[in-house]
Write a protein that holds these residues in place. Structure first.
Motif, short mmCIF file in Angstrom:
data_model
loop_
_atom_site.label_atom_id
_atom_site.label_comp_id
_atom_site.label_asym_id
_atom_site.label_seq_id
_atom_site.Cartn_x
_atom_site.Cartn_y
_atom_site.Cartn_z
N LEU A 188 35.56 42.09 58.61
CA LEU A 188 34.40 42.96 58.48
C LEU A 188 34.70 44.18 57.60
N ARG A 189 35.92 44.72 57.74
CA ARG A 189 36.28 45.88 56.92
C ARG A 189 36.23 45.52 55.44
N ARG A 190 36.72 44.34 55.09
CA ARG A 190 36.71 43.93 53.68
C ARG A 190 35.30 43.61 53.18
N LEU A 191 34.45 43.12 54.08
CA LEU A 191 33.06 42.87 53.67
C LEU A 191 32.32 44.18 53.39
N HIS A 192 32.63 45.20 54.20
CA HIS A 192 31.97 46.50 54.01
C HIS A 192 32.60 47.33 52.89
N PHE A 193 33.93 47.22 52.74
CA PHE A 193 34.64 48.06 51.77
C PHE A 193 35.58 47.23 50.90
N PRO A 194 35.06 46.29 50.13
CA PRO A 194 35.96 45.47 49.30
C PRO A 194 36.52 46.28 48.13
N THR A 195 37.80 46.13 47.89
CA THR A 195 38.40 46.82 46.74
C THR A 195 38.56 45.88 45.56
N THR A 196 38.64 44.57 45.85
CA THR A 196 38.75 43.58 44.78
C THR A 196 37.86 42.39 45.09
N ARG A 197 37.58 41.60 44.08
CA ARG A 197 36.81 40.37 44.27
C ARG A 197 37.55 39.41 45.20
N GLN A 198 38.88 39.38 45.09
CA GLN A 198 39.66 38.48 45.93
C GLN A 198 39.52 38.86 47.41
N ASP A 199 39.54 40.17 47.70
CA ASP A 199 39.32 40.63 49.08
C ASP A 199 37.99 40.12 49.61
N LEU A 200 36.97 40.25 48.78
CA LEU A 200 35.63 39.84 49.18
C LEU A 200 35.56 38.33 49.41
N THR A 201 36.18 37.57 48.52
CA THR A 201 36.17 36.10 48.64
C THR A 201 36.83 35.65 49.94
N THR A 202 37.98 36.26 50.25
CA THR A 202 38.71 35.91 51.48
C THR A 202 37.90 36.25 52.72
N ALA A 203 37.28 37.43 52.70
CA ALA A 203 36.49 37.87 53.86
C ALA A 203 35.26 36.98 54.04
#
Length: 676
Positions: A188-203
């Protein structure tokens, strides 16, 4: 802080803000954390010299001029100021309805603005302003209600994460390890505060699996639960069934024989049937339904057939009666048009078992409709009914076998999501003697040639449909309307009768028009899409569809299926504006294939899963991040995992699966016992 605490426990969330959150159904801290963004603004953050005209950009700079505010209209304003970017470029920033920033912006202060870049004017039309330099390129965008501001909600999310350390895990650790999924808080933290596209993809991958698994657990519990208990093995009188099939006016196709055998086998088992019958337009589903109804009545039970419209109900009743009533099987028709004494007599006959098969609209699910011994429940075009409507019809017979029928081919990618709790039968063969409908694309300026062609068909003794999207003129859509078109064509085809059909006619008026068309007293029928499903006039050989680019492929295919129902060659002419790219792709596809399943896959590709059935169709599950078309592999994996879990001892005994078990129990799907 406990995530189940109310949002007012967060510092900075007062009564007014809590009210706004409550309007969005957010009462607890967990509710805030789980309201994930529906998209992200991906701003270019490179050098200003590399920014492309009309790109979304994000620049940090120093305020170079005093902010000016210009008021216009009713309560509207425009704020402008100069921003020094990279210590050398002076850029104009424009923001609408942000006058409150005027006193906050100080000369020399560092701010970050995000918005659309106009290279020619060296201007940013900013949608967001933040004080200080901001790292990261992905800005979350949330679905909000009322007067909640995006910036305010983002601050609430930050407060929630600052105060809450952990959430209960929804996916057991062994499954997370198997698929390398994130724990819930990290996801959830990565979905709300993604720093990279990879973070978002994983989340997103972790979130989608969670959504799919919970959905499939519910679906497979329903599926496996319906297989146990409460069913009834119906005795099948096969010799009489075979004799009935032999009396039909045409032989069954191989596909009809196959699906009939599958349905009868289900009815003969002690488990409740829960089957979907898919068949393209004109493939002969009604005949299969007639055989199943005959089998149920011969076993001294009653049958019901629920359809979405009165026209279709009347048509089914008039199709079934000649097949069944000569054999002593009474067919009844119940719609909202059946009133007064006629209705009371029909309901009493049904209660006494004097009516064997009842055909009707949603009127069938009313409390006053009581069967003596209902066993077979058939729903046609079932996705047009809500879940609760189908459930209420099923509830009229505890041991009922249920058959759902649809002429809307469902792509495999959606079928696993929408109908994963059913067995599926497909009629993939058309009756012998049917000729493929020839489909052509005509531009609006070719309309005279089109009607010249229609006239040739009329002179051959055939009939024609002319379809238009709206009943009356619309201020927002430039479309030909049915009433105006009826006047035009009455003059154009002065030697023929031109009828008018639309949804605002009374039931009796619709009946009169349709009956006149069936009997060839009307040769040209101008209609809205009320004729989309099921209307059967074999003598109609041509259909003209105005503004075809405004329809989805599935609907165009349904409309095209109104012709080609006899032995003569039939035609479909699509009048469409070629300026719409999506519309152009649809029309081109229609001219290339008559295969409903291929068209359904293309429709899904063009419109997306959310619009495939239309926004009002409750058959399609509402996912937050999952796209059934794109995430089919995850959905299939989750389906297999759900079946494996439900059939395992560990799932029912091990504490690791307690959260999943609790979810199933909360859905009201279990009575405290394991399903096999």
């Amino acid at each position: 802080m406990n995530p189940s605490n109310k949002v007012t426990a967060l510092k900075g969330v007062g009564r007014d803000l809590a009210r706004k959150l409550e309007e969005m159904d957010m009462l607890t801290i967990a509710d805030v954390l789980e309201h994930v963004p529906f998209r992200y603004d991906d701003f270019v953050t490179g050098s200003l010299t590399e920014a492309i005209h009309e790109d979304k950009v994000k620049f940090t700079g120093q305020v170079q001029s005093e902010a000016l505010v210009r008021y216009y209209g009713k309560g509207k304003n425009r704020l402008t100021f100069r921003l020094l970017v990279e210590d050398r470029y002076s850029v104009t920033v424009t923001m609408f309805n942000r006058a409150f920033y005027k006193d906050q912006l100080k000369l020399g202060e560092e701010v970050t603005v995000s918005g659309k870049w106009d290279l020619h004017r060296m201007t940013i039309s900013a949608t967001e302003l933040q004080f200080g330099a901001i790292e990261g390129e992905l800005t979350p965008v949330y679905s909000l209600k009322g007067d909640m501001r995006m910036k305010t909600f983002r601050r609430v999310v930050e407060l929630a994460f600052a105060e809450c350390e952990a959430l209960e895990e929804r996916i057991p650790e062994n499954i997370r390890k198997t698929y390398r999924l994130l724990d819930r808080m990290t996801m959830l933290r990565r979905l709300h505060f993604p720093t990279t596209r990879q973070d978002l993809t994983t989340a997103r991958r972790s979130y989608v699996y969670e959504e799919c698994l919970y959905f499939q657990l519910k679906l497979q519990t329903l599926r496996l639960g319906k297989r146990k208990g409460q069913g009834l093995a119906l005795p099948l009188f096969q010799q009489e069934i075979d004799q009935f099939i032999a009396t039909l006016p045409f032989p069954l196709t191989g596909a009809q024989k196959r699906v009939t055998d599958e349905i009868l086998a289900d009815m003969h088992r002690p488990e409740r049937m829960n089957r979907l019958l898919q068949g393209d337009v004109g493939s002969g589903k009604t005949v299969v339904a007639a055989i199943a109804l005959f089998a149920a009545v011969r076993a001294n039970k009653q049958g019901a057939l629920m359809v979405p419209t009165e026209i279709l109900a009347e048509q089914h009743a008039s199709s079934l009666a000649p097949l069944l009533e000569p054999l002593g099987i009474k067919v009844g028709l119940l719609t909202s048009s059946v009133k007064g004494k006629s209705r009371l007599l029909l309901l009493e006959a049904l209660r006494q078992g004097k009516i064997d098969v009842l055909v009707g609209t949603h009127a069938l699910i009313q409390d006053t409709v009581v069967f003596k011994d209902l066993h077979l429940v058939i729903t046609d075009e079932q996705h047009r009914f809500g879940v609760e409507q189908r459930k209420r019809l099923r509830a009229k017979a505890e041991q009922a076998d249920v058959l759902y029928m649809t002429a809307t081919p469902i792509p495999r990618t959606l079928a696993i999501s929408v109908f994963g709790d059913m067995d599926v039968s497909i009629i993939d063969e058309m009756p012998a003697g049917r000729k493929e409908i020839e489909t052509y694309w005509a531009k609006p300026e070719q309309i005279d040639r089109v009607f010249g062609f229609v006239e040739k068909e009329l002179l051959l003794g055939h009939q024609a449909y002319v379809i238009t999207p709206l009943i009356e003129e619309s201020e927002s859509l430039d479309v030909q309307n049915a009433i105006e078109l009826h006047v035009l064509l009455t003059e154009r085809f002065s030697t023929h009768q031109v009828g008018l059909m639309h949804g605002r006619l009374s039931s009796s008026e619709k009946d009169d028009v349709m009956q006149a068309f069936k009997e060839n007293q009307v040769q040209v029928l101008v209609s809205t899409t009320v004729v989309e499903v099921g209307v059967n006039v074999p003598n109609a050989s041509i259909i003209v569809i105005y503004d075809a680019e405004r329809f989805g492929l599935a609907q165009l295919h349904q409309l095209r299926g109104r012709v080609g129902r006899g032995a003569t060659q039939s035609f479909c002419i699509l009048i469409a504006d070629p300026s719409s790219d999506t519309g152009k792709e649809r029309i081109k596809t229609m001219t290339e294939t008559n295969d409903g399943f291929k068209l359904a896959e293309k429709d899904l590709e063009l419109r997306g899963a959310g619009n495939f059935f239309g926004t009002e169709q409750s058959g399609l599950p509402r996912f937050i991040l999952t796209d059934p078309a794109l995430d089919i592999q995850v959905m299939e994996t989750a389906r297999n995992d759900a079946v494996r879990l439900l059939r395992s001892d560990a799932f029912w005994q091990h504490p690791e699966y307690a959260v999943l078990r609790r979810y199933i129990e909360q859905q009201g799907l279990l009575d405290g016992e394991r399903i096999e």
